[in-house]
Design a protein around this motif. Sequence first.
Motif, short mmCIF file in Angstrom:
data_model
loop_
_atom_site.label_atom_id
_atom_site.label_comp_id
_atom_site.label_asym_id
_atom_site.label_seq_id
_atom_site.Cartn_x
_atom_site.Cartn_y
_atom_site.Cartn_z
N ALA A 168 26.06 39.60 53.59
CA ALA A 168 25.20 39.30 52.36
C ALA A 168 26.16 38.15 51.64
O ALA A 168 25.84 37.17 51.12
N VAL A 169 27.54 38.39 51.66
CA VAL A 169 28.45 37.67 50.71
C VAL A 169 28.60 36.26 51.60
O VAL A 169 28.68 35.24 50.99
N LEU A 170 28.77 36.46 52.94
CA LEU A 170 29.04 35.29 53.80
C LEU A 170 27.62 34.34 53.68
O LEU A 170 27.75 33.13 53.65
N VAL A 171 26.50 34.87 54.16
CA VAL A 171 25.37 34.06 54.36
C VAL A 171 24.20 34.45 53.37
O VAL A 171 23.22 33.64 53.50
N GLY A 172 24.50 35.16 52.42
CA GLY A 172 23.42 35.44 51.55
C GLY A 172 22.60 36.94 51.61
O GLY A 172 22.65 37.14 52.85
N PRO A 173 21.87 37.51 50.61
CA PRO A 173 21.16 38.47 50.64
C PRO A 173 20.03 38.66 51.88
O PRO A 173 20.00 39.50 52.69
N ARG A 182 28.69 39.59 43.05
CA ARG A 182 28.28 38.35 42.31
C ARG A 182 28.86 38.85 41.03
O ARG A 182 29.19 38.22 39.77
N LEU A 183 28.49 40.25 40.55
CA LEU A 183 28.60 40.52 39.24
C LEU A 183 30.34 40.48 38.62
O LEU A 183 30.73 40.21 37.77
N LEU A 184 31.11 41.02 39.65
CA LEU A 184 32.44 40.97 39.59
C LEU A 184 33.04 39.63 39.47
O LEU A 184 33.99 39.45 38.70
N LEU A 185 32.49 38.74 40.43
CA LEU A 185 32.94 37.29 40.52
C LEU A 185 32.81 36.64 38.91
O LEU A 185 33.36 35.79 38.61
N ARG A 186 31.74 37.01 38.41
CA ARG A 186 31.25 36.49 37.07
C ARG A 186 32.49 36.75 35.90
O ARG A 186 32.67 36.10 34.92
N GLY A 194 28.05 33.81 48.78
CA GLY A 194 27.94 34.62 47.39
C GLY A 194 29.15 34.14 46.59
O GLY A 194 28.96 34.43 45.26
N ALA A 195 29.93 33.06 46.99
CA ALA A 195 30.89 32.36 46.11
C ALA A 195 30.55 30.76 45.67
O ALA A 195 31.30 30.37 44.81
N ARG A 196 29.61 30.49 46.12
CA ARG A 196 29.02 29.15 45.88
C ARG A 196 28.73 28.96 44.15
O ARG A 196 28.14 29.85 43.54
N GLY A 197 29.18 27.97 43.67
CA GLY A 197 29.08 27.63 42.31
C GLY A 197 30.16 28.50 41.30
O GLY A 197 30.15 28.30 40.18
N LEU A 198 30.79 29.37 42.02
CA LEU A 198 31.95 30.00 41.22
C LEU A 198 33.32 29.65 41.74
O LEU A 198 34.33 29.88 40.90
N ILE A 199 33.55 29.59 43.09
CA ILE A 199 34.93 28.92 43.68
C ILE A 199 34.80 27.82 44.48
O ILE A 199 33.77 27.79 45.20
N GLY A 200 35.32 26.76 44.03
CA GLY A 200 35.38 25.58 44.85
C GLY A 200 36.50 25.45 45.79
O GLY A 200 37.28 26.08 45.96
#
Length: 228
Positions: free
Chosen positions: A75-80, A126-130, A211-217
């Motif tokens: 899920a993190v690598l390719v989406g849920p 996603r919650l933790l990354l925010r 899962g990290a798109r938009g949060l980690i560049g």
Amino acid sequence: MHVPDGFIDAPVSLAAGAVAVAGVAVSLRGARRELDDRTAPLAGLTAAFVFAAQMLNFPVAAGTSGHLLGGALAAVLVGPYAGVLCVSVVLLLQALLFADGGVSALGVNITLMALVTVPVGYGLFRLLLRVLPKNGTAAGGAAFAAAALSVPASALAFTLIYAVGGTTDVPIGTVAAAMVGVHVLIGIGEGLITALAVSSVLAVRPDLVYGARGLIGRPELRTREAAV
């Protein structure tokens, strides 16, 4: 975690099969938004990695062993949605080719290892990354926690299914204690593998980690100007 044939009665197995079919159908539609020509190969590699990792067992405690479930990682690598498809394909191949998990219990296994672990793992990541720092180290820690907790969540879901349709005489309390206790330990191994895999991809191609798109560049390369 692979449930064999006959461990869950026919009505509950059929109900779980219907849930699995519905979940896969929804995921087929959703995966079209997650995958493109650039990310589709990663989904194939993720499924292959989960397939290989699930064939390898590591010792846990008191003679028991565990293996990667892979839902949070996929899920993190390719989406849920794509993650559900990756794990479902792996479980289907294992049931048909290696009798790893029963064919009649395939719906139960997809429900437990794809439809439970994927949303739990992805949602927590996603919650933790925010709330954590936006860097690779924090993302690795978030991946560890998400994967580690997704495993006992799946064990709890199995306990509920067993309570409704279990065919053995083992008391539900004994099943719950054994499943959750062992899978907390398995979750630690799952978390370590997931954190390592996610951190490795983030280090070189963070844009590929869904899962990290938009949060980690992408990390910026800094060059030192030569003195004239």
